[in-house]
Design an enzyme around this catalytic site. Structure first.
Site, PDB file in Angstrom:
ATOM      1  N   ILE A  50      17.628   9.401 -71.821  1.00 13.84           N
ATOM      2  CA  ILE A  50      17.717   7.972 -72.066  1.00 13.84           C
ATOM      3  C   ILE A  50      19.159   7.613 -72.400  1.00 13.84           C
ATOM      4  O   ILE A  50      19.776   8.262 -73.249  1.00 13.84           O
ATOM      5  CB  ILE A  50      16.819   7.566 -73.253  1.00 13.84           C
ATOM      6  CG1 ILE A  50      15.382   8.034 -73.020  1.00 13.84           C
ATOM      7  CG2 ILE A  50      16.870   6.056 -73.473  1.00 13.84           C
ATOM      8  CD1 ILE A  50      14.556   8.109 -74.289  1.00 13.84           C
ATOM      9  N   CYS A  51      19.658   6.605 -71.731  1.00 15.73           N
ATOM     10  CA  CYS A  51      21.002   6.145 -72.032  1.00 15.73           C
ATOM     11  C   CYS A  51      20.889   4.980 -73.009  1.00 15.73           C
ATOM     12  O   CYS A  51      20.720   3.836 -72.607  1.00 15.73           O
ATOM     13  CB  CYS A  51      21.704   5.710 -70.746  1.00 15.73           C
ATOM     14  SG  CYS A  51      23.347   5.036 -71.004  1.00 15.73           S
ATOM     15  N   ALA A  52      20.892   5.279 -74.278  1.00 15.50           N
ATOM     16  CA  ALA A  52      20.782   4.228 -75.282  1.00 15.50           C
ATOM     17  C   ALA A  52      21.802   4.512 -76.377  1.00 15.50           C
ATOM     18  O   ALA A  52      21.888   5.637 -76.882  1.00 15.50           O
ATOM     19  CB  ALA A  52      19.376   4.192 -75.874  1.00 15.50           C
TER      20      ALA A  52
ATOM     21  N   HIS B 232      17.769   2.453 -67.686  1.00 14.57           N
ATOM     22  CA  HIS B 232      18.459   3.311 -68.646  1.00 14.57           C
ATOM     23  C   HIS B 232      17.746   4.638 -68.869  1.00 14.57           C
ATOM     24  O   HIS B 232      18.098   5.388 -69.770  1.00 14.57           O
ATOM     25  CB  HIS B 232      18.593   2.600 -70.002  1.00 14.57           C
ATOM     26  CG  HIS B 232      19.539   1.443 -69.955  1.00 14.57           C
ATOM     27  ND1 HIS B 232      19.781   0.646 -71.035  1.00 14.57           N
ATOM     28  CD2 HIS B 232      20.298   0.960 -68.950  1.00 14.57           C
ATOM     29  CE1 HIS B 232      20.656  -0.300 -70.683  1.00 14.57           C
ATOM     30  NE2 HIS B 232      20.958  -0.125 -69.428  1.00 14.57           N
TER      31      HIS B 232
ATOM     32  N   PHE C  66      27.022   9.495 -72.852  1.00 18.53           N
ATOM     33  CA  PHE C  66      26.677   8.315 -72.068  1.00 18.53           C
ATOM     34  C   PHE C  66      27.661   7.195 -72.353  1.00 18.53           C
ATOM     35  O   PHE C  66      28.270   7.137 -73.419  1.00 18.53           O
ATOM     36  CB  PHE C  66      25.276   7.821 -72.433  1.00 18.53           C
ATOM     37  CG  PHE C  66      24.179   8.685 -71.908  1.00 18.53           C
ATOM     38  CD1 PHE C  66      23.944   8.776 -70.552  1.00 18.53           C
ATOM     39  CD2 PHE C  66      23.371   9.394 -72.769  1.00 18.53           C
ATOM     40  CE1 PHE C  66      22.922   9.557 -70.060  1.00 18.53           C
ATOM     41  CE2 PHE C  66      22.343  10.184 -72.289  1.00 18.53           C
ATOM     42  CZ  PHE C  66      22.116  10.263 -70.941  1.00 18.53           C
TER      43      PHE C  66
END
Lengths: 153, 366
Positions: A92-94, A85, A146
């Site tokens: 950051i893909c959160a 991620h 995202f």
């Protein structure tokens, strides 16, 4: 009049100074209310043993209503963790940094979440679309919409 | 860029191509060995066939000559062009773009499009519809694709300006980079899973209390600013407490900006208006306030990551974005299923408001 964001950030900073950060998280700099740096490392057994990453928070005047822009620092020889991620440009893909952000969350809460995201990683690899993404990624990760389709990591 | 290397010309089949080096150069189309590198515009081998009335001296670069060659062959199949000593006329060229390596495109020739040598079953109608007298032919639109592929690969700015340079022209993209850009753009615009704000009406109807001496509120904190409710405040507005239906109290000045971006309780994510599926907390665990990790696993049809593995997910979210009809269907369906929703009509109208402030939206930074 002090803005809501600086009041809230001042409060968070005061707490960090008085109570300290959770284990593995250290404040590097918080010279103003626009950009803070932390280092995070994963404690205990993990794929990232012995690695230390630098996390950058950027706040706009809408904080905490709007989420902070959070990314790993990838300049000056610093590197983003290799994680499904985390893009190699530090983005950051959160979900909590985007859609699932809530003003109840705090800088330290985000640090802890990202720390546990790393701690639970089972395989060190970049996101599948890393190359494509970083070619045209906006400077600010918040400009990226995202999509979060993996809850397991 | 490698595609700026001069093309080669085959004197046997009159094609312009990049030869196969085996190890001596042979024509990529007819395997003939009488090939010539077109390095010197003033000595263009094609002039030999055209009778010397070409673009010589006009300052047009070799690439344009290649284009012209393509046009001559492809766009005007009925016009007999230069003499063809070989029975299998055709040509091929390579497009290099990005990291994908060269792509060879062949037009005409015995094994390619529009030639009569194959049976009817092998023919692609759109490519051969103009075919007459055995000449290679190619439909205009397709030719346009090839030309744009060429232009995109070459990234030339001098012919069509910036459009060609960026690999995009109108609705066309002709290299990987440009396609990436468009996908990135679409991802950024896609609002299929963005939070839905509360309506004015909902916000106005929330119970508001002014703090008074002895109020039980005074022991509680506002979860947005993390400060305790108190009577003495600089700003009297901070003495107004709004309590959401889930019983969580906030300063009015703290919660209202949030509700304008997301109609949910910051603490427990209770939905004041139905949120995209993506947002729905699991029914069996309504109290997920400080749940800091990943979103709840979707049930059913949540659009999947467009930027990642799933192409169909990308398309569906794309269509969801474009077709406001399908999107509002989804919302009203949501509304019907959600008992906590108090105002489905308002919510679906406000949900189309794209300009609203977004949580995680981008305000001025730095």
């Amino acid at each position: 009049m002090t803005s809501i964001s600086s009041r809230r950030l001042a409060k968070e900073l005061a707490e960090i100074h008085s109570e300290g950060c959770p284990v593995g998280i250290e404040l590097v700099k918080a010279d103003d209310f626009t950009c803070w740096w932390f280092t995070i490392e994963v404690m205990g057994e993990s794929l990232y043993q012995g690695e230390k990453f630098t996390l950058q928070f950027r706040f706009d005047s809408g904080y905490p209503i709007s989420s902070p822009a959070v990314q790993f620092v990838v300049t000056d020889g610093k590197q983003a963790p290799i994680h499904p991620h985390v893009y190699s440009n530090g983005h950051i893909c959160a979900s909590i940094l985007g859609n699932e952000w809530s003003p109840v969350l705090s800088v330290v809460a985000v640090c802890v979440t990202l720390q546990s995201m790393l701690a639970s990683c089972k395989e060190k690899q970049r996101p599948v679309d890393n190359d494509r993404y970083i070619r045209h990624a906006p400077d600010n990760p918040k400009k990226t919409q995202f999509h979060y389709d993996d809850d397991t990591v | 860029m490698s595609s700026q290397e001069p093309m080669w010309y085959c004197h046997e089949c009159n094609s312009e191509m990049r030869p196969l080096m085996v190890p001596d150069p042979v024509c990529a189309s007819c395997r003939g060995s009488f090939v010539e590198k077109m390095e010197n515009p003033s000595d263009d081998p094609r002039e030999f066939h055209r009778g010397g009335t070409g673009a010589d001296g006009l300052g047009i670069d070799p690439f344009l000559l290649v284009l012209q060659g393509l046009m001559d062959r492809g766009m005007s199949p009925r016009r007999p062009s230069s003499p063809r000593p070989n029975a299998t006329p055709g040509f091929s060229f390579q497009v290099r773009s990005g990291s994908n390596g060269p792509a060879t495109i062949s037009i005409g020739g015995s094994r390619t499009l529009g030639n009569d040598s194959g049976g009817d079953g092998d023919r692609i109608p759109t490519l051969s519809e103009n075919g007459e007298d055995g000449q290679p032919s190619i439909a205009g639109p397709l030719m346009a694709h090839y030309l744009m592929a060429l232009l995109g690969g070459r990234g030339t700015g001098d012919i069509f300006g910036d459009a060609a340079q960026s690999g995009r022209m109108g609705d066309y993209v002709f290299n990987q980079e440009a396609l990436d850009q468009i996908i990135t753009q679409l991802m950024e615009q896609s609002n299929t899973s963005r939070p839905v704000p509360a309506t004015e009406e909902i916000m106005q109807n929330l119970p508001k209390d002014v703090l008074i001496e002895g109020s039980s509120m005074l022991e509680k904190d506002c979860a947005v600013c993390k400060e305790q409710f108190k009577l003495e405040t600089e700003d009297p507005a901070e003495q107004v407490v709004v309590t959401l239906p889930c019983k969580h109290p906030f300063h009015e000045t703290c919660i209202m900006p949030w509700l304008k971006s997301s109609g949910t309780c910051p603490v427990c994510r209770h939905q004041l208006v139905p949120q995209p599926e993506h947002h729905t907390p699991p029914r069996d665990s309504p109290n997920t306030g400080s749940r800091p990790s990943s979103p709840s696993q979707p049930r059913g049809s949540r659009p999947r990551s467009p930027g990642r593995e799933s192409d169909t997910g990308f398309l569906s979210s794309l269509f969801g974005m474009i077709g406001s009809g399908s999107s509002s269907n989804r919302e009203s369906r949501n509304a019907r299923h959600n008992r906590s929703n108090s105002n489905p009509e308002n919510s679906s109208s406000s949900s189309r408001n794209i300009d609203r402030h977004l949580p995680g939206g981008w305000d001025e930074l730095d």
